[in-house]
Design an enzyme around this catalytic site. Structure first.
Site, PDB file in Angstrom:
ATOM      1  N   ILE A  65       0.858  -1.189   0.000  1.00  9.03           N
ATOM      2  CA  ILE A  65       0.000   0.000   0.000  1.00  9.03           C
ATOM      3  C   ILE A  65       0.898   1.244   0.000  1.00  9.03           C
ATOM      4  O   ILE A  65       1.010   1.943   1.016  1.00  9.03           O
ATOM      5  CB  ILE A  65      -0.969   0.018   1.205  1.00  9.03           C
ATOM      6  CG1 ILE A  65      -1.723  -1.307   1.321  1.00  9.03           C
ATOM      7  CG2 ILE A  65      -1.958   1.169   1.061  1.00  9.03           C
ATOM      8  CD1 ILE A  65      -2.628  -1.406   2.545  1.00  9.03           C
ATOM      9  N   PRO A  66       1.563   1.513  -1.132  1.00  7.26           N
ATOM     10  CA  PRO A  66       2.377   2.727  -1.186  1.00  7.26           C
ATOM     11  C   PRO A  66       1.471   3.956  -1.050  1.00  7.26           C
ATOM     12  O   PRO A  66       0.349   3.954  -1.554  1.00  7.26           O
ATOM     13  CB  PRO A  66       3.036   2.675  -2.562  1.00  7.26           C
ATOM     14  CG  PRO A  66       2.457   1.524  -3.286  1.00  7.26           C
ATOM     15  CD  PRO A  66       1.569   0.775  -2.363  1.00  7.26           C
ATOM     16  N   HIS A  67       1.952   4.970  -0.342  1.00  2.00           N
ATOM     17  CA  HIS A  67       1.131   6.162  -0.178  1.00  2.00           C
ATOM     18  C   HIS A  67       2.004   7.397  -0.014  1.00  2.00           C
ATOM     19  O   HIS A  67       3.141   7.318   0.433  1.00  2.00           O
ATOM     20  CB  HIS A  67       0.150   6.024   0.986  1.00  2.00           C
ATOM     21  CG  HIS A  67       0.759   5.537   2.255  1.00  2.00           C
ATOM     22  ND1 HIS A  67       1.059   4.205   2.479  1.00  2.00           N
ATOM     23  CD2 HIS A  67       1.141   6.190   3.378  1.00  2.00           C
ATOM     24  CE1 HIS A  67       1.582   4.073   3.683  1.00  2.00           C
ATOM     25  NE2 HIS A  67       1.653   5.267   4.254  1.00  2.00           N
ATOM     26  N   GLY A  68       1.428   8.506  -0.433  1.00  3.41           N
ATOM     27  CA  GLY A  68       2.138   9.774  -0.346  1.00  3.41           C
ATOM     28  C   GLY A  68       1.168  10.918  -0.176  1.00  3.41           C
ATOM     29  O   GLY A  68      -0.040  10.765  -0.365  1.00  3.41           O
ATOM     30  N   LEU A 103      -2.153   5.165  -2.534  1.00  4.65           N
ATOM     31  CA  LEU A 103      -2.979   6.293  -2.096  1.00  4.65           C
ATOM     32  C   LEU A 103      -2.180   7.584  -2.186  1.00  4.65           C
ATOM     33  O   LEU A 103      -1.027   7.633  -1.768  1.00  4.65           O
ATOM     34  CB  LEU A 103      -3.360   6.131  -0.628  1.00  4.65           C
ATOM     35  CG  LEU A 103      -4.528   5.280  -0.247  1.00  4.65           C
ATOM     36  CD1 LEU A 103      -4.708   5.337   1.263  1.00  4.65           C
ATOM     37  CD2 LEU A 103      -5.782   5.742  -0.930  1.00  4.65           C
TER      38      LEU A 103
END
Length: 156
Positions: A65-68, A103
């Site tokens: 779940i990569p997110h920034g 996300l």
């Protein structure tokens, strides 16, 4: 904020052919840039890479779940990508990853961001959903599956 509210069919992609962590993050940012519009793909990538430097977002079981965070926007964006072959993503269980739910959230929406991450984790803790996701080979079918599964999980 639920995944179904921020994921679009244009940000859903099946069986992507990539061989590295950097390439999958670039592909995710390419899809997100088309959705966000006023933020460059490089800026999106920098946001994800900065988060990955703090620790891998590979949560185990072949899922990441990569997110920034996004400056100067009020719109959150989700991207769902499955890869043709699982790739090394430095996941916590050391397994390769083939399901990516990315996300991008506004800088000042931390609370909503955590709620969204929790709903995604809940959805992807369902082994039946994971199996169905891995069986999808069509963007529309994958998108429809997530929409339906999310509503089912939310109802529980």
């Amino acid at each position: 904020m639920q995944l179904t509210e921020i994921l679009t069919i244009s940000c859903t992609s099946c069986d992507v052919k990539v061989t590295s962590k950097k390439r999958i993050l670039e592909r995710i940012c390419q899809l997100a840039a088309n959705q966000v519009g006023d933020i460059e793909q490089d800026e999106l990538l920098e946001s994800l890479l900065n988060r990955e430097k703090m620790g891998s977002t590979g949560i185990g079981n072949g899922i990441a779940i990569p997110h920034g965070r996004l400056p100067n926007t009020s719109k959150a964006v989700a991207v769902l990508v499955t890869t043709e072959q699982a790739i090394d993503f430095d996941a916590i269980d050391n397994r390769n990853v083939d399901i990516f739910i990315a996300l991008f959230v506004p800088e000042n929406s931390c609370k909503e961001h955590l709620t969204t991450l929790q709903s995604i984790a809940k959805l992807f803790s369902d082994k039946k959903v994971i199996k169905q996701v891995r069986r999808c080979h069509d963007n529309q079918a994958l998108y429809n599956l997530i929409q339906q599964a999310s509503h089912t999980i939310d109802a529980i």
